[in-house]
Design a protein around this motif. Sequence first.
Motif, PDB file in Angstrom:
ATOM      1  N   LYS A 218      -7.505   5.248  -6.931  1.00  0.00           N
ATOM      2  CA  LYS A 218      -6.446   6.146  -7.386  1.00  0.00           C
ATOM      3  C   LYS A 218      -6.376   6.186  -8.915  1.00  0.00           C
ATOM      4  O   LYS A 218      -7.121   5.487  -9.602  1.00  0.00           O
ATOM      5  CB  LYS A 218      -5.112   5.732  -6.755  1.00  0.00           C
ATOM      6  CG  LYS A 218      -5.061   5.959  -5.218  1.00  0.00           C
ATOM      7  CD  LYS A 218      -5.121   7.408  -4.864  1.00  0.00           C
ATOM      8  CE  LYS A 218      -4.879   7.850  -3.441  1.00  0.00           C
ATOM      9  NZ  LYS A 218      -5.140   7.041  -2.305  1.00  0.00           N
TER      10      LYS A 218
ATOM     11  N   ALA B 251       0.828   9.970  -3.567  1.00  0.00           N
ATOM     12  CA  ALA B 251      -0.169   8.907  -3.682  1.00  0.00           C
ATOM     13  C   ALA B 251      -1.238   9.239  -4.723  1.00  0.00           C
ATOM     14  O   ALA B 251      -1.767   8.352  -5.387  1.00  0.00           O
ATOM     15  CB  ALA B 251      -0.829   8.661  -2.321  1.00  0.00           C
ATOM     16  N   GLU B 252      -1.554  10.533  -4.848  1.00  0.00           N
ATOM     17  CA  GLU B 252      -2.645  10.953  -5.737  1.00  0.00           C
ATOM     18  C   GLU B 252      -2.105  11.510  -7.053  1.00  0.00           C
ATOM     19  O   GLU B 252      -2.889  11.946  -7.898  1.00  0.00           O
ATOM     20  CB  GLU B 252      -3.475  12.042  -5.023  1.00  0.00           C
ATOM     21  CG  GLU B 252      -4.035  11.552  -3.696  1.00  0.00           C
ATOM     22  CD  GLU B 252      -4.648  12.655  -2.832  1.00  0.00           C
ATOM     23  OE1 GLU B 252      -4.701  13.822  -3.282  1.00  0.00           O
ATOM     24  OE2 GLU B 252      -5.070  12.347  -1.710  1.00  0.00           O
TER      25      GLU B 252
ATOM     26  N   ALA C 192      -3.779   8.595   6.047  1.00  0.00           N
ATOM     27  CA  ALA C 192      -2.620   7.698   5.920  1.00  0.00           C
ATOM     28  C   ALA C 192      -1.302   8.445   6.139  1.00  0.00           C
ATOM     29  O   ALA C 192      -0.366   7.890   6.726  1.00  0.00           O
ATOM     30  CB  ALA C 192      -2.624   7.042   4.542  1.00  0.00           C
ATOM     31  N   THR C 193      -1.223   9.683   5.636  1.00  0.00           N
ATOM     32  CA  THR C 193       0.024  10.450   5.757  1.00  0.00           C
ATOM     33  C   THR C 193       0.397  10.625   7.234  1.00  0.00           C
ATOM     34  O   THR C 193       1.546  10.426   7.624  1.00  0.00           O
ATOM     35  CB  THR C 193      -0.134  11.841   5.097  1.00  0.00           C
ATOM     36  OG1 THR C 193      -0.908  11.715   3.907  1.00  0.00           O
ATOM     37  CG2 THR C 193       1.204  12.458   4.781  1.00  0.00           C
TER      38      THR C 193
ATOM     39  N   GLY D 127      -2.128  -1.406  -3.286  1.00  0.00           N
ATOM     40  CA  GLY D 127      -0.692  -1.494  -3.526  1.00  0.00           C
ATOM     41  C   GLY D 127      -0.061  -0.124  -3.457  1.00  0.00           C
ATOM     42  O   GLY D 127      -0.767   0.889  -3.372  1.00  0.00           O
TER      43      GLY D 127
ATOM     44  N   ASP E 154       4.656  12.635  -0.632  1.00  0.00           N
ATOM     45  CA  ASP E 154       3.462  11.790  -0.705  1.00  0.00           C
ATOM     46  C   ASP E 154       2.761  12.099  -2.027  1.00  0.00           C
ATOM     47  O   ASP E 154       1.954  13.026  -2.134  1.00  0.00           O
ATOM     48  CB  ASP E 154       2.543  12.055   0.491  1.00  0.00           C
ATOM     49  CG  ASP E 154       1.306  11.151   0.483  1.00  0.00           C
ATOM     50  OD1 ASP E 154       0.981  10.592  -0.590  1.00  0.00           O
ATOM     51  OD2 ASP E 154       0.652  11.038   1.534  1.00  0.00           O
TER      52      ASP E 154
ATOM     53  N   THR F 242      -5.019  16.384   4.179  1.00  0.00           N
ATOM     54  CA  THR F 242      -4.552  15.171   3.516  1.00  0.00           C
ATOM     55  C   THR F 242      -5.437  14.026   3.949  1.00  0.00           C
ATOM     56  O   THR F 242      -6.288  14.176   4.839  1.00  0.00           O
ATOM     57  CB  THR F 242      -3.083  14.864   3.853  1.00  0.00           C
ATOM     58  OG1 THR F 242      -2.644  13.716   3.096  1.00  0.00           O
ATOM     59  CG2 THR F 242      -2.882  14.551   5.330  1.00  0.00           C
ATOM     60  N   PHE F 243      -5.223  12.878   3.316  1.00  0.00           N
ATOM     61  CA  PHE F 243      -5.848  11.644   3.770  1.00  0.00           C
ATOM     62  C   PHE F 243      -5.078  11.172   5.009  1.00  0.00           C
ATOM     63  O   PHE F 243      -3.879  11.377   5.120  1.00  0.00           O
ATOM     64  CB  PHE F 243      -5.785  10.612   2.642  1.00  0.00           C
ATOM     65  CG  PHE F 243      -6.364   9.284   2.990  1.00  0.00           C
ATOM     66  CD1 PHE F 243      -7.661   9.167   3.457  1.00  0.00           C
ATOM     67  CD2 PHE F 243      -5.603   8.129   2.857  1.00  0.00           C
ATOM     68  CE1 PHE F 243      -8.197   7.927   3.774  1.00  0.00           C
ATOM     69  CE2 PHE F 243      -6.130   6.890   3.160  1.00  0.00           C
ATOM     70  CZ  PHE F 243      -7.421   6.789   3.633  1.00  0.00           C
TER      71      PHE F 243
ATOM     72  N   VAL G 215       2.185  16.690   0.411  1.00  0.00           N
ATOM     73  CA  VAL G 215       1.231  15.852  -0.325  1.00  0.00           C
ATOM     74  C   VAL G 215       0.815  16.591  -1.596  1.00  0.00           C
ATOM     75  O   VAL G 215       0.418  17.757  -1.537  1.00  0.00           O
ATOM     76  CB  VAL G 215      -0.025  15.570   0.540  1.00  0.00           C
ATOM     77  CG1 VAL G 215      -1.075  14.802  -0.254  1.00  0.00           C
ATOM     78  CG2 VAL G 215       0.353  14.812   1.801  1.00  0.00           C
TER      79      VAL G 215
ATOM     80  N   SER H  93       0.467   5.436  -4.574  1.00  0.00           N
ATOM     81  CA  SER H  93      -0.569   4.497  -4.138  1.00  0.00           C
ATOM     82  C   SER H  93      -1.293   3.942  -5.351  1.00  0.00           C
ATOM     83  O   SER H  93      -1.577   4.673  -6.304  1.00  0.00           O
ATOM     84  CB  SER H  93      -1.576   5.193  -3.223  1.00  0.00           C
ATOM     85  OG  SER H  93      -2.726   4.379  -3.060  1.00  0.00           O
TER      86      SER H  93
ATOM     87  N   SER I 274       0.844  -1.200   0.000  1.00  0.00           N
ATOM     88  CA  SER I 274       0.000   0.000   0.000  1.00  0.00           C
ATOM     89  C   SER I 274       0.879   1.250   0.000  1.00  0.00           C
ATOM     90  O   SER I 274       2.084   1.178   0.322  1.00  0.00           O
ATOM     91  CB  SER I 274      -0.903   0.031   1.242  1.00  0.00           C
ATOM     92  OG  SER I 274      -0.136   0.255   2.410  1.00  0.00           O
ATOM     93  N   GLY I 275       0.252   2.366  -0.307  1.00  0.00           N
ATOM     94  CA  GLY I 275       0.951   3.640  -0.203  1.00  0.00           C
ATOM     95  C   GLY I 275       1.307   3.937   1.247  1.00  0.00           C
ATOM     96  O   GLY I 275       2.365   4.517   1.537  1.00  0.00           O
ATOM     97  N   THR I 276       0.439   3.540   2.158  1.00  0.00           N
ATOM     98  CA  THR I 276       0.690   3.762   3.583  1.00  0.00           C
ATOM     99  C   THR I 276       1.953   3.009   4.017  1.00  0.00           C
ATOM    100  O   THR I 276       2.791   3.561   4.751  1.00  0.00           O
ATOM    101  CB  THR I 276      -0.515   3.257   4.412  1.00  0.00           C
ATOM    102  OG1 THR I 276      -1.715   3.779   3.838  1.00  0.00           O
ATOM    103  CG2 THR I 276      -0.415   3.706   5.849  1.00  0.00           C
TER     104      THR I 276
HETATM  105  C1  LIG Z   1      -4.463   7.120  -0.902  1.00  0.00           C
HETATM  106  C2  LIG Z   1      -3.500   7.954  -0.134  1.00  0.00           C
HETATM  107  C3  LIG Z   1      -2.518   7.389   0.697  1.00  0.00           C
HETATM  108  C4  LIG Z   1      -2.479   5.947   1.069  1.00  0.00           C
HETATM  109  O1  LIG Z   1      -2.413   5.040   0.087  1.00  0.00           O
HETATM  110  P1  LIG Z   1      -2.949   3.536   0.314  1.00  0.00           P
HETATM  111  O2  LIG Z   1      -2.385   2.841  -0.863  1.00  0.00           O
HETATM  112  O3  LIG Z   1      -4.432   3.589   0.330  1.00  0.00           O
HETATM  113  O4  LIG Z   1      -2.359   3.052   1.601  1.00  0.00           O
HETATM  114  C5  LIG Z   1      -1.596   8.216   1.289  1.00  0.00           C
HETATM  115  N1  LIG Z   1      -1.647   9.546   1.127  1.00  0.00           N
HETATM  116  C6  LIG Z   1      -2.578  10.129   0.361  1.00  0.00           C
HETATM  117  C7  LIG Z   1      -2.553  11.588   0.230  1.00  0.00           C
HETATM  118  C8  LIG Z   1      -3.558   9.366  -0.275  1.00  0.00           C
HETATM  119  O5  LIG Z   1      -4.507   9.960  -0.997  1.00  0.00           O
END
Ligand SMILES: *Cc1c(COP(=O)(O)O)cnc(C)c1O
Length: 373
Positions: free
Chosen positions: A186, A159-160, A82-83, A193, A157, A79-80, A131, A181, A53-55
């Motif tokens: 996404k 991820a997006e 996870a960060t 992943g 980050d 942010t989401f 982010v 991510s 995962s991105g996390t």
């Molecule tokens: C989706 C997201 C993540 C986490 O990614 P995962 O793959 O869902 O764990 C982290 N940071 C941001 C900003 C995200 O949008």
Amino acid sequence: MLLSPPDVGPLEESYLIRALRSGWVAPVGPELDAFEAEMAARVGTAEAVAVSSGTAALHLALLALGTTPGQVVLVPTLTFVATANAVVYAGAEPVFVDCDPATGNVDVTLVEELLAELRREGRSVAAVVPVDMFGACVDYQRLLPVCEAAGVPVVEDAAEALGATHHGRAAGSFGRAGILSFNGNKIMTTSGGGMLVTDDSALAARCRYLSTQARQPVEHYEHTEVGYNYRLSNLLAALGRAQLRRLDRMIDRRRRLRERYAKLFAATPGVQLLADGDPGANCWLTTIVVDPRQAGWRAGELARHLAEQEIETRPVWKPMHLQPVFADARSRLTGAAQRLFRDGLNLPSGSGLTEAQTTRVMSAVEQFLESRR
Ligand SMILES: *Cc1c(COP(=O)(O)O)cnc(C)c1O
């Protein structure tokens, strides 16, 4: 109709079946190696480490930088979660920073002030984690020199933001390490992943080692420290390779959607597109920001109108400093993130939307705007 559903088809199916038939049904195999090489080439980094995962990628990046309890990590409040969670996993304390109201990206002036303040207090800062909000890059030309002057590494980050660029450079490539991510919502997906990308081969090796239970390179199972089971499956890497081949086409479709939204709202006073005019944005989500005094309506009213027609929208992330789980965290605020949370709305942005679905969304928005004129 969903905000950003997965966009998969026959190409993904053929890649997955090929991987399945190869017998490499494990978190190791040729698809995994190829996916890493192709993603590194795409982002323009020397190394890439595929994880679950991105996390997980964020967690490993912070660990590999040597983050320890007692340290702080600067994280945007918008942010989401996870960060911020990854910072806590690494034992450090997140400090939240407000955003630029025009982009939703971290406010670089506040980062600079906060780094100076933390230095005066004798606090050790493990990293800054900007982010790239909804697929538009942070202003790295300003942020990177600020962090460099303070001697603090940057973990991007992204991820997006896969496929986005900033002054010709790819999202993910700006910090000591970047993370991507491939979650189901996404810009491209492996169902779940993520990946860590970096030019630092020692850091990549450290992350790869930590992601596979920190196994020593010997025949018997030997461990000198605690690792994690974070490696991506070879099957999902195959799915990722198919998605990566289609990435540019998927980004094009999201960009065209944004252009249609821009036209639709052009004559509506008090409505702005977030990060409007950033030519490098991947347009993962199109976000409008509504000034209710100028527009005469609130973002939530449009959301309700669309929900009645089974069209999904989402508010902008609820800022971390307003989350009960982070109620005690330190933060540096201007109110910008809270306003975006109140006045922002993410509109259906999926690359798999058909022409008929897109038309249905546009007419539903048009209908709402007519009713408020
Ligand atoms: C989706 C997201 C993540 C986490 O990614 P995962 O793959 O869902 O764990 C982290 N940071 C941001 C900003 C995200 O949008």
